[in-house]
Scaffold this active site. Structure first.
Site, PDB file in Angstrom:
ATOM      1  N   LYS A 112       0.814  -1.213   0.000  1.00 59.91           N
ATOM      2  CA  LYS A 112       0.000   0.000   0.000  1.00 59.91           C
ATOM      3  C   LYS A 112       0.853   1.271   0.000  1.00 59.91           C
ATOM      4  CE  LYS A 112      -4.167  -2.159   1.703  1.00 59.91           C
ATOM      5  NZ  LYS A 112      -3.783  -3.567   1.954  1.00 59.91           N
TER       6      LYS A 112
HETATM    7  C1  LIG Z   1      -4.440  -4.604   1.563  1.00 60.06           C
HETATM    8  C2  LIG Z   1      -3.689  -5.873   1.452  1.00 60.06           C
HETATM    9  C3  LIG Z   1      -4.133  -6.918   0.618  1.00 60.06           C
HETATM   10  C4  LIG Z   1      -5.429  -6.832  -0.150  1.00 60.06           C
HETATM   11  O1  LIG Z   1      -5.389  -5.822  -1.105  1.00 60.06           O
HETATM   12  P1  LIG Z   1      -6.760  -5.293  -1.745  1.00 60.06           P
HETATM   13  O2  LIG Z   1      -6.362  -4.181  -2.622  1.00 60.06           O
HETATM   14  O3  LIG Z   1      -7.614  -4.879  -0.601  1.00 60.06           O
HETATM   15  O4  LIG Z   1      -7.329  -6.442  -2.477  1.00 60.06           O
HETATM   16  C5  LIG Z   1      -3.335  -8.039   0.518  1.00 60.06           C
HETATM   17  N1  LIG Z   1      -2.193  -8.157   1.207  1.00 60.06           N
HETATM   18  C6  LIG Z   1      -1.749  -7.192   2.027  1.00 60.06           C
HETATM   19  C7  LIG Z   1      -0.488  -7.398   2.777  1.00 60.06           C
HETATM   20  C8  LIG Z   1      -2.475  -6.012   2.164  1.00 60.06           C
HETATM   21  O5  LIG Z   1      -2.022  -5.053   2.974  1.00 60.06           O
END
Ligand SMILES: *Cc1c(COP(=O)(O)O)cnc(C)c1O
Length: 463
Positions: A112
């Site tokens: 993210k």
């Molecule tokens: C947020 C997250 C996901 C899922 O991502 P989405 O965009 O919500 O599908 C998977 N793995 C990790 C480590 C995350 O932080």
């Protein structure tokens, strides 16, 4: 580029306004009016460029007059300059077919950061230009919150209220959020689960008086700009593996359908993606939707991959919009029914059209742990639980295209699950070694709209 709402009744906005708005005023999500498409030659010409330069080319068609090429380059140079790997998102080969795309070299160790480091700079730029002040509210199952807080701490014109489910994020995730003591950062632990937190955020946006008074903005993946920034690493990884001359398959550990939707956008833009595997944990609404057309939300089951412990996948609405011919009024009615009944049947023709690109898999706790041990034994890699779910789904696939699993977090973010499966305590990188001894600040509040609005009203500056 203009942005329209998936529910058809919100004003059409430019990139800047869509970015600052987050959720559309009709409850829908903003999407570009049309998908820009690169030619084969344009994609081929990106081979060998740096991450920043590919990002400039991929994002430029979406930003219109709001961010020109020079502005994008400046943003990406600053944002990705903070990453601990010069390639930003390096590929690591596991065997003859499987690769990991390491997306966790940013400040908070999860993918993210890639979107939020850029989004923080974009917010600051837009707010400085218009003299506005924005109150960012967000719900997090752990990683969004830490990444958003790191990206927005101390930024002028931005106040952040981040809701996380109390005692349902890992201690490392919690500390990454609550140890940021910048005065513009507020952590609220709600006594409920992630879906409760997300519902509260949606309700605050839908409360027009409240939302207008504090000029609410969103950093959840309902924010279009975040998805746009994530499209970039599909391009850099595919180019490194021979695109556009050959097609690549991806396995994506999924919660809110944001990361994998970015892959869908890359495919719409002309990147040859053979397949996108939607990998879920036991919270399998997306697997049921894609495999049998049953999009119905049950109760959230807590798992070792908490960032995917989600029953309502907000971004799935963006795919539904395309699948149903971009008819906002029709989707609005279906979503209202879903919100009332928590269930929706995906018509067969739409499901079949989706599965031309998407397949899905549900990975349980045992298969996740087995995959962590397989990677440890056969490749020497220690995986985080989310990545292991992606790789487990990838390894079930029987095709021949190069298979890239998105490695969405560093294993040290989820040490309990890693040591249970692999008998190894993954160490935090040196830059975060003292994290667990930093002082923390957060408040615990009930999962009630009135309580959260009162909390924010007592602290935030009205517009
Ligand atoms: C947020 C997250 C996901 C899922 O991502 P989405 O965009 O919500 O599908 C998977 N793995 C990790 C480590 C995350 O932080």
């Amino acid at each position: 580029m203009r942005y329209i709402s998936t529910r058809g009744r919100a004003p059409v906005l430019d990139f800047e306004a869509a970015t600052l708005a987050g959720l559309a005023s009709d409850g829908g999500l903003y999407v570009p009016e049309s998908w820009p498409r690169f030619t084969h030659a344009e994609i081929a010409a990106m081979a060998g460029l740096s991450y920043v330069e590919v990002a400039v080319r991929v994002c430029r068609p979406f930003t219109g007059d709001c961010l020109d090429e020079a502005a994008l380059r400046e943003i990406f140079t600053t944002a990705y300059g903070r990453f601990a790997h010069a390639a930003v998102a390096p590929l690591k080969q596991l065997d003859h077919r499987h690769l990991l795309l390491e997306l966790f070299h940013g400040p908070t160790l999860a993918f993210k950061d890639i979107a939020l480091q850029s989004l923080g700079l974009v917010f600051e730029r837009f707010l400085a230009r218009s003299g506005q002040h924005i109150t960012v509210i967000g719900a997090t199952s752990g990683d969004t919150g830490s990444a958003a807080i790191d990206a927005l701490a101390g930024r002028a014109g931005v106040e952040v209220y981040m809701l996380h489910p109390h005692n349902r994020v890992s201690p490392v995730q919690r500390a990454q959020m609550t140890s940021v003591l910048a005065p513009n950062i507020h952590n609220i632990a709600i006594t409920g689960n992630f879906d409760d937190a997300q519902a509260l955020v949606k309700a605050m946006f839908n409360d027009a008086a409240f939302s207008g008074r504090f000029n609410l903005g969103a950093v959840n993946s309902i924010n279009w700009a975040r998805l746009m920034f994530q499209v970039v690493y599909y391009f850099t990884s595919a180019l490194a593996l021979g695109a556009p001359h050959r097609a690549i398959a991806y396995a994506v550990p999924t919660g809110n359908f944001g990361d994998v939707f970015a892959g869908y956008v890359a495919a719409q833009m002309g990147l040859p993606i053979e397949r996108l595997i939607v990998a879920t944990n036991e919270n399998d609404i997306l697997h049921r939707a894609l495999s049998v057309g049953d999009y119905s939300a049950g109760a959230v089951a807590p798992t070792d991959s908490p960032s995917m412990d989600i029953q309502v996948s907000s971004n799935f609405e963006r795919l539904l919009f395309d699948l149903a011919g971009r008819d906002g009024a029709a989707l609005s009615a279906r979503m209202a029914e879903f919100e009332a009944t928590k269930r929706m049947a995906i018509p067969d023709d739409q499901r079949e059209s989706a599965t031309k690109l998407f397949t899905s898999a549900r990975i349980d706790a045992a298969e996740m742990a087995d995959t962590m041990r397989w990677a440890q034994t056969h490749t020497g890699e220690i995986l985080d639980p989310h990545t292991a779910i992606g790789l487990a789904a990838a390894r079930r696939d029987t095709g021949t295209a190069p298979m890239v699993t998105l490695a969405t977090a560093h294993p040290a973010k989820f040490p309990a699950a890693v040591s249970a499966a692999c008998s190894i305590e993954p160490a935090l990188p040196a830059r975060l070694a003292d994290l667990m001894s930093r002082p923390e600040r957060f408040d615990v509040e009930p999962a009630q709209l009135q309580a959260i609005e009162a909390y924010i009203a007592a602290r935030a500056a009205p517009r």
